[in-house]
Design an enzyme around this catalytic site. Structure first.
Site, mmCIF file in Angstrom:
data_model
loop_
_atom_site.group_PDB
_atom_site.id
_atom_site.type_symbol
_atom_site.label_atom_id
_atom_site.label_comp_id
_atom_site.label_asym_id
_atom_site.label_seq_id
_atom_site.Cartn_x
_atom_site.Cartn_y
_atom_site.Cartn_z
ATOM 1 N N GLU A 1 -23.611 12.873 4.336
ATOM 2 C CA GLU A 1 -24.298 14.095 3.903
ATOM 3 C C GLU A 1 -24.776 14.932 5.093
ATOM 4 O O GLU A 1 -25.106 16.092 4.945
ATOM 5 C CB GLU A 1 -25.472 13.741 2.967
ATOM 6 C CG GLU A 1 -26.751 13.254 3.640
ATOM 7 C CD GLU A 1 -26.707 11.789 4.084
ATOM 8 O OE1 GLU A 1 -25.616 11.196 4.076
ATOM 9 O OE2 GLU A 1 -27.770 11.263 4.463
ATOM 10 N N CYS B 1 -26.967 4.112 4.644
ATOM 11 C CA CYS B 1 -28.010 3.687 5.573
ATOM 12 C C CYS B 1 -29.028 2.778 4.868
ATOM 13 O O CYS B 1 -28.694 1.670 4.503
ATOM 14 C CB CYS B 1 -28.653 4.912 6.212
ATOM 15 S SG CYS B 1 -29.558 4.539 7.713
ATOM 16 N N HIS C 1 -24.047 8.708 7.963
ATOM 17 C CA HIS C 1 -24.546 9.617 6.932
ATOM 18 C C HIS C 1 -23.541 10.733 6.630
ATOM 19 O O HIS C 1 -23.571 11.771 7.298
ATOM 20 C CB HIS C 1 -25.846 10.275 7.404
ATOM 21 C CG HIS C 1 -27.020 9.363 7.431
ATOM 22 N ND1 HIS C 1 -27.921 9.273 6.396
ATOM 23 C CD2 HIS C 1 -27.454 8.487 8.374
ATOM 24 C CE1 HIS C 1 -28.871 8.390 6.700
ATOM 25 N NE2 HIS C 1 -28.613 7.903 7.901
#
Lengths: 81, 232
Positions: free
Chosen positions: B205, B86, B203
């Site tokens: 994560e 990002c 993302h």
């Protein structure tokens, strides 16, 4: 005191989502004569008197390195002594 | 493996990355502050998401000149693994470690939702464990994810297999209908020519534990571990 104005504009062919939205808003406000609108950035710089040499050259370098992104943007500068 | 998570003023996904790497994948991970000039000893650097320097001027434009970025550039040029997620992706673009630039989303809205992305190549350290390619469900959260690159460069990138992820339907169709932000050819992630530097808007994560709705992001971390011969 030397001053400069820097205009950063989007390169031709790069879609400008903000400009398109403002254009549509103008049309809906009753300004159909606006054919296109593109949004850029305007910056004002003031310089110390101590380093006057190569002002334009140094300003170009500032534009190339950080003030504009050469992948998507052009810049134009005006210097005033 | 030892991961360094590079923090800039305004980063806000570093804790999520640290948690996944340490607690889910049992790896060594620590923060690297943006004023550090030393990234030695790390196997992989993560540039996390957020709003470095308030997104002033352009996303990533100021962070790209943080002292740590000289070391990151050196690390990347030397073949070190670098992933930008990002805002991290935006910083890598501004730094010139990846080609192209980010524009505002076409709809001018900040988009925060799960999207499907198609794995376009498994020949990178980041996707080698994505058997047969496939579709990953991973969230995006950005205002500037509209990736643009000059046509000639794009063709070169395609020829070299640098397009890593494309936004797609759940079935894997990269039709413009499934493009959330106007990104050229639905591109969601790219790598450099050598493959050691990856930038992606989604993302991983945030999709590495079942509690968060998807574990599809794990395959990216596991690919890196496999690439380096480490165990989770």
């Amino acid at each position: 005191m030397a001053q400069a104005r820097v205009y950063v504009t989007l390169k031709e062919g790069i879609l400008d989502p903000q400009g398109k939205t403002v254009l549509r808003a103008l049309h809906s406000l009753g300004f159909p004569e606006v054919e296109d609108l593109r949004i850029g950035k305007y910056m004002e710089l003031k310089f110390t008197d101590s380093r006057k040499e190569n002002l334009e050259e140094r300003l170009s370098e500032m534009c190339e390195r950080i003030l504009a992104n050469p992948v998507i943007e052009n810049y134009r500068m005006e210097v005033e002594d | 493996m030892r991961f360094g998570i590079v923090m800039f003023p305004g980063s806000n996904c570093e804790q999520d990355c640290l948690h996944v790497l340490r607690d889910v994948l049992n790896q060594d991970a620590e923060y690297v502050w943006h004023q550090s000039s030393d990234v030695s000893g790390f196997d992989c650097l993560v540039l996390p998401g957020g709003f470095s320097y308030g997104d002033y001027l352009r996303t990533g434009a100021i962070a790209r000149f943080s002292p740590v970025m000289k070391a990151v550039e050196k690390f990347a040029i030397g073949g070190g693994l670098v992933i930008g997620i990002c805002n991290g992706f935006q910083i890598l673009l501004e730094a010139g470690l990846l080609p192209g630039a980010m524009m505002r989303n076409v709809g001018l809205k900040f988009i925060c939702r799960f999207v499907d992305i198609r794995v376009e190549t498994v020949n990178t350290p980041w996707t080698r464990s994505c058997a047969g390619g496939g579709v990953l469900e991973i969230p995006i959260a950005h205002n500037e994810g509209n990736y643009q690159v000059p046509a000639g460069t794009l063709e070169e990138m395609k020829r070299r297999g640098q397009i890593v992820f494309r936004y797609c339907s759940p079935e894997g169709s990269a039709h413009p209908d499934f493009n959330p932000n106007g990104s050229i050819e639905n591109i969601a992630g790219i790598c450099n020519q050598e493959g050691n530097v990856l930038g992606m808007m989604p993302h991983p994560e945030r999709a590495s534990e079942l509690e968060l709705g998807s574990t599809d992001g794990l395959v990216i971390w596991r690919s890196i571990l496999a690439h380096c011969g480490a165990r989770a």
